[in-house]
Design an enzyme around this catalytic site. Sequence first.
Site, PDB file in Angstrom:
ATOM      1  N   ARG A 238      -9.972 -10.321 -11.733  1.00  0.00           N
ATOM      2  CA  ARG A 238      -8.966  -9.353 -12.173  1.00  0.00           C
ATOM      3  C   ARG A 238      -8.993  -8.147 -11.235  1.00  0.00           C
ATOM      4  O   ARG A 238      -9.952  -7.382 -11.242  1.00  0.00           O
ATOM      5  CB  ARG A 238      -9.244  -8.901 -13.611  1.00  0.00           C
ATOM      6  CG  ARG A 238      -8.345  -7.736 -14.068  1.00  0.00           C
ATOM      7  CD  ARG A 238      -8.463  -7.500 -15.568  1.00  0.00           C
ATOM      8  NE  ARG A 238      -9.826  -7.126 -15.959  1.00  0.00           N
ATOM      9  CZ  ARG A 238     -10.235  -5.841 -16.116  1.00  0.00           C
ATOM     10  NH1 ARG A 238      -9.416  -4.844 -15.923  1.00  0.00           N
ATOM     11  NH2 ARG A 238     -11.483  -5.603 -16.469  1.00  0.00           N
TER      12      ARG A 238
ATOM     13  N   CYS B 251      -5.853   1.393   6.009  1.00  0.00           N
ATOM     14  CA  CYS B 251      -5.789   2.865   5.995  1.00  0.00           C
ATOM     15  C   CYS B 251      -6.860   3.495   5.124  1.00  0.00           C
ATOM     16  O   CYS B 251      -6.972   4.710   5.078  1.00  0.00           O
ATOM     17  CB  CYS B 251      -4.406   3.330   5.553  1.00  0.00           C
ATOM     18  SG  CYS B 251      -4.117   3.111   3.795  1.00  0.00           S
TER      19      CYS B 251
ATOM     20  N   HIS C 256     -10.328  -1.465  -8.823  1.00  0.00           N
ATOM     21  CA  HIS C 256     -11.569  -2.235  -8.873  1.00  0.00           C
ATOM     22  C   HIS C 256     -11.246  -3.693  -9.145  1.00  0.00           C
ATOM     23  O   HIS C 256     -10.180  -4.016  -9.662  1.00  0.00           O
ATOM     24  CB  HIS C 256     -12.496  -1.693  -9.969  1.00  0.00           C
ATOM     25  CG  HIS C 256     -13.071  -0.345  -9.635  1.00  0.00           C
ATOM     26  ND1 HIS C 256     -12.405   0.832  -9.889  1.00  0.00           N
ATOM     27  CD2 HIS C 256     -14.231   0.006  -9.017  1.00  0.00           C
ATOM     28  CE1 HIS C 256     -13.146   1.851  -9.455  1.00  0.00           C
ATOM     29  NE2 HIS C 256     -14.257   1.384  -8.931  1.00  0.00           N
TER      30      HIS C 256
ATOM     31  N   HIS D  37      -7.858   3.997  -1.558  1.00  0.00           N
ATOM     32  CA  HIS D  37      -8.490   3.434  -2.756  1.00  0.00           C
ATOM     33  C   HIS D  37      -7.409   2.813  -3.634  1.00  0.00           C
ATOM     34  O   HIS D  37      -6.382   3.437  -3.905  1.00  0.00           O
ATOM     35  CB  HIS D  37      -9.211   4.546  -3.510  1.00  0.00           C
ATOM     36  CG  HIS D  37      -9.684   4.148  -4.875  1.00  0.00           C
ATOM     37  ND1 HIS D  37     -10.666   3.201  -5.057  1.00  0.00           N
ATOM     38  CD2 HIS D  37      -9.299   4.542  -6.114  1.00  0.00           C
ATOM     39  CE1 HIS D  37     -10.865   3.051  -6.372  1.00  0.00           C
ATOM     40  NE2 HIS D  37     -10.051   3.846  -7.025  1.00  0.00           N
TER      41      HIS D  37
ATOM     42  N   CYS E 282      -7.475  -0.540   0.672  1.00  0.00           N
ATOM     43  CA  CYS E 282      -6.691  -1.074   1.777  1.00  0.00           C
ATOM     44  C   CYS E 282      -7.501  -0.903   3.052  1.00  0.00           C
ATOM     45  O   CYS E 282      -7.877   0.210   3.410  1.00  0.00           O
ATOM     46  CB  CYS E 282      -5.363  -0.325   1.873  1.00  0.00           C
ATOM     47  SG  CYS E 282      -4.425  -0.745   3.363  1.00  0.00           S
TER      48      CYS E 282
ATOM     49  N   CYS F 251       0.846  -1.189   0.000  1.00  0.00           N
ATOM     50  CA  CYS F 251       0.000   0.000   0.000  1.00  0.00           C
ATOM     51  C   CYS F 251       0.889   1.249   0.000  1.00  0.00           C
ATOM     52  O   CYS F 251       1.789   1.374   0.828  1.00  0.00           O
ATOM     53  CB  CYS F 251      -0.882  -0.018   1.236  1.00  0.00           C
ATOM     54  SG  CYS F 251      -1.881   1.464   1.413  1.00  0.00           S
TER      55      CYS F 251
ATOM     56  N   ASP G  55     -13.382 -11.017 -14.664  1.00  0.00           N
ATOM     57  CA  ASP G  55     -12.932 -11.451 -15.998  1.00  0.00           C
ATOM     58  C   ASP G  55     -11.430 -11.756 -16.006  1.00  0.00           C
ATOM     59  O   ASP G  55     -10.743 -11.550 -16.991  1.00  0.00           O
ATOM     60  CB  ASP G  55     -13.283 -10.387 -17.054  1.00  0.00           C
ATOM     61  CG  ASP G  55     -12.619  -9.033 -16.755  1.00  0.00           C
ATOM     62  OD1 ASP G  55     -11.848  -8.932 -15.769  1.00  0.00           O
ATOM     63  OD2 ASP G  55     -12.872  -8.073 -17.506  1.00  0.00           O
TER      64      ASP G  55
ATOM     65  N   CYS H 292      -5.061  -3.971 -19.894  1.00  0.00           N
ATOM     66  CA  CYS H 292      -6.111  -2.989 -19.627  1.00  0.00           C
ATOM     67  C   CYS H 292      -5.507  -1.625 -19.313  1.00  0.00           C
ATOM     68  O   CYS H 292      -6.225  -0.645 -19.182  1.00  0.00           O
ATOM     69  CB  CYS H 292      -7.027  -3.450 -18.488  1.00  0.00           C
ATOM     70  SG  CYS H 292      -6.251  -3.461 -16.862  1.00  0.00           S
TER      71      CYS H 292
HETATM   72 ZN   LIG Z   1      -2.990   1.092   3.393  1.00  0.00          ZN
END
Ligand SMILES: [Zn+2]
Length: 135
Positions: free
Chosen positions: A117, A98, A104, A101, A95, A46, A108, A64
Amino acid sequence: MAKIHKTEAEWRDSLDPETFRVTRLAGTERPFSHPGFPKSAGSFKCACCGAELFSQETKYESHCGWPAFYATKEGAPVAETRDLSHGMVRVEVHCDDCGAHLGHVFPDGPQDKTGMRYCINGVSIRFEPNEGAEG
Ligand SMILES: [Zn+2]
């Protein structure tokens, strides 16, 4: 319950602007802005708190535009929430230690593995080579 609590101002001070925008404001980096993480054995942590989230072994090329993994590291504090933004139903991953973000998760991924994924912003994670690993 997040283990690490910092105010927005404290995160802003401790992170570079792009990392702050993506991890704390749930942004998305431009695709293909992270062409190269090392391919050597190691972990992805993280960017905000250093928790180990993913292993190099589960990273794969999804084309991707973002780093992709088919699994999280065993015991990793990766939590999911339903994301209804942008008129889509997606599963957001963050995470749990903390609240950063990460990206996603989509169903697939590689069918011979987990079928999942994890599409992760490169700025949300930091690569750390395994101790004593070559290259
Ligand atoms: Zn974190």
